[in-house]
Design a protein around this motif. Structure first.
Motif, PDB file in Angstrom:
ATOM      1  N   ARG A 181      -1.586  -2.555   9.304  1.00  0.00           N
ATOM      2  CA  ARG A 181      -2.009  -1.829   8.099  1.00  0.00           C
ATOM      3  C   ARG A 181      -1.548  -2.555   6.840  1.00  0.00           C
ATOM      4  O   ARG A 181      -2.311  -2.677   5.866  1.00  0.00           O
ATOM      5  CB  ARG A 181      -1.465  -0.392   8.140  1.00  0.00           C
TER       6      ARG A 181
ATOM      7  N   GLY B  46       0.802  -1.226   0.000  1.00  0.00           N
ATOM      8  CA  GLY B  46       0.000   0.000   0.000  1.00  0.00           C
ATOM      9  C   GLY B  46       0.825   1.260   0.000  1.00  0.00           C
ATOM     10  O   GLY B  46       0.326   2.342   0.355  1.00  0.00           O
TER      11      GLY B  46
ATOM     12  N   LYS C 213      -6.035  -6.983  -1.222  1.00  0.00           N
ATOM     13  CA  LYS C 213      -5.520  -7.169  -2.584  1.00  0.00           C
ATOM     14  C   LYS C 213      -5.383  -8.635  -2.973  1.00  0.00           C
ATOM     15  O   LYS C 213      -5.116  -8.936  -4.138  1.00  0.00           O
ATOM     16  CB  LYS C 213      -4.176  -6.451  -2.723  1.00  0.00           C
TER      17      LYS C 213
ATOM     18  N   THR D 125      -4.113  -4.263   3.983  1.00  0.00           N
ATOM     19  CA  THR D 125      -4.008  -3.937   2.556  1.00  0.00           C
ATOM     20  C   THR D 125      -3.747  -5.186   1.731  1.00  0.00           C
ATOM     21  O   THR D 125      -4.369  -5.406   0.680  1.00  0.00           O
ATOM     22  CB  THR D 125      -2.888  -2.917   2.328  1.00  0.00           C
TER      23      THR D 125
END
Length: 384
Positions: free
Chosen positions: A188, A147, A196, A192
């Motif tokens: 985090r 990310g 994905k 992400t």
């Protein structure tokens, strides 16, 4: 003798790397600072910065002393960069080490995605060198999965002066482990990556075996294909990560319930994750599993090493030397198998088949000449 940064004694240095739960990760800003490539020599990374300019965050911590040695004499810069850059650390073309050594300062980009002109790495010139130094081809895809914003990446191969250089503290340190302050950033990354890789939900095996029979040139466990075949009876699927996209690799690890792996880079993608749902078991290649225990214990419900140190023996590598690429065998394969039998419904251990498989693996392992193959075999047979 290593010169410790600033006014550190060795005791101070060790205390500085025992990170307190409440301590926040820091960023040190340098003005008009020169960055240099590294060379790896006798277990140390030589270069990166000169001794007069290096800041604490730019060092490469180790369990007892820094892994880097700044330059005593600084050469003049060959390149100049205006603006503000983030220094990420050393970089060389090894998938596992990129994940272990090269990405754990990038949390600062998440904090301030619009602050930087680019990301700076110091090339480690003599580790897997190429005629034209370049960022490994998988790195942009890795950054996208993390990310991170799309930023230019500079690989320093000659002395380079930067107008402003931010040097974040490492969130995770090789052989030391995670800083608690790094955990929100790993969370985090994991969120992400999970988003994905969501298109692969339900399309990966629940039980995975990561072996190295395809990579014995760079080391592996002789006889591991026996464990691989037996685990197939318990529903394990064999996986070669190099044949999968990065997204599919992460999907495998994130969705797995049980993982058995041969010590190596296949499991290092967990460096970007805060937690893994799978129980993880390792076939060790070295007597001391400290590195993987530090990395996996905080992330997994359970982590098991399937062979004790005294059961692990080494054979010369393809060049006849003892090195990280040495081959491994177990003095007593039965006890290793017993650790798997406790967890999974496996066929009864067949010692004759195990020894036959060892020899097949050994014959398939590259060697510089026939004499080395014979020497390896003689060492193995002293335990058989």
């Amino acid at each position: 003798m290593i010169n410790y940064p600033l006014l550190y004694s060795k005791a101070d240095y060790m205390l500085s790397n025992m990170q307190a739960p409440s301590r926040k990760l820091t960023v040190q800003t340098c003005r008009k600072t020169c960055v240099y490539p590294y060379r790896f020599d006798q277990g140390k990374f030589i270069g990166g910065f000169c001794a007069e300019q290096v800041v604490d965050n730019a060092r490469m911590p180790g369990a007892l002393e820094p892994r880097d040695v700044p330059l005593a004499v600084a050469s003049p810069p060959r390149h100049h960069y205006e603006g503000r850059y983030l220094y990420a650390g050393p970089l060389w073309n090894h998938f596992g080490h990129v994940l272990v050594d090269c990405i754990h300062r990038l949390w600062a980009v998440l904090e301030n995605p619009d602050r930087y002109v680019g990301i700076v790495f110091s090339n480690v010139q003599n580790l897997r060198p190429s005629d034209t130094p370049r960022v490994p081809s998988f790195v942009p895809a890795l950054f996208d999965l993390m990310g991170l914003p799309s930023l230019p990446t500079i690989l320093v191969d000659e002395a380079s002066l930067f107008e402003t250089l931010d040097v974040p503290q490492l969130g995770s340190v090789y052989k030391i482990g995670l800083s608690p302050a790094y955990e929100p950033y790993l969370q985090r990354y994991q969120e992400t990556i999970s988003q994905k890789t969501s298109l692969f939900k339900g399309k990966t095996p629940a039980r995975i075996f990561y072996g190295r029979s395809h990579a014995l040139r760079d080391g592996g466990v002789i006889g591991s294909t026996f464990f691989e075949k037996m685990l197939a009876h318990a529903g394990f699927s064999s996986c070669i990560p190099e044949e999968l996209s990065l997204r599919f690799q992460f999907a495998h690890v994130l969705q797995a319930e049980e993982i058995v792996f041969e010590e190596g880079s296949s499991i290092h993608i967990t460096e970007l994750l805060l937690s893994v749902a799978a129980n993880v078991r390792m076939l060790p290649r070295r007597p001391n599993p400290h590195v993987f225990r530090k990395a996996l214990d905080p992330r997994c419900p359970s982590f098991f090493v399937l062979a004790k140190g005294e059961n692990v023996a080494l054979l010369p590598d393809r060049n006849g030397k003892m090195s990280p690429a040495s081959l491994t065998f177990y003095k007593d394969g039965r006890t290793v198998y017993a650790g798997l039998e406790q967890a999974f419904n496996l066929p009864t251990f067949d010692q004759k088949l195990y020894h036959t498989t060892e020899l097949e693996d050994l014959r398939s392992a590259p060697a510089k000449n026939a004499a080395l193959t014979q020497s390896r075999n003689l060492i193995l047979q002293t335990y058989r």
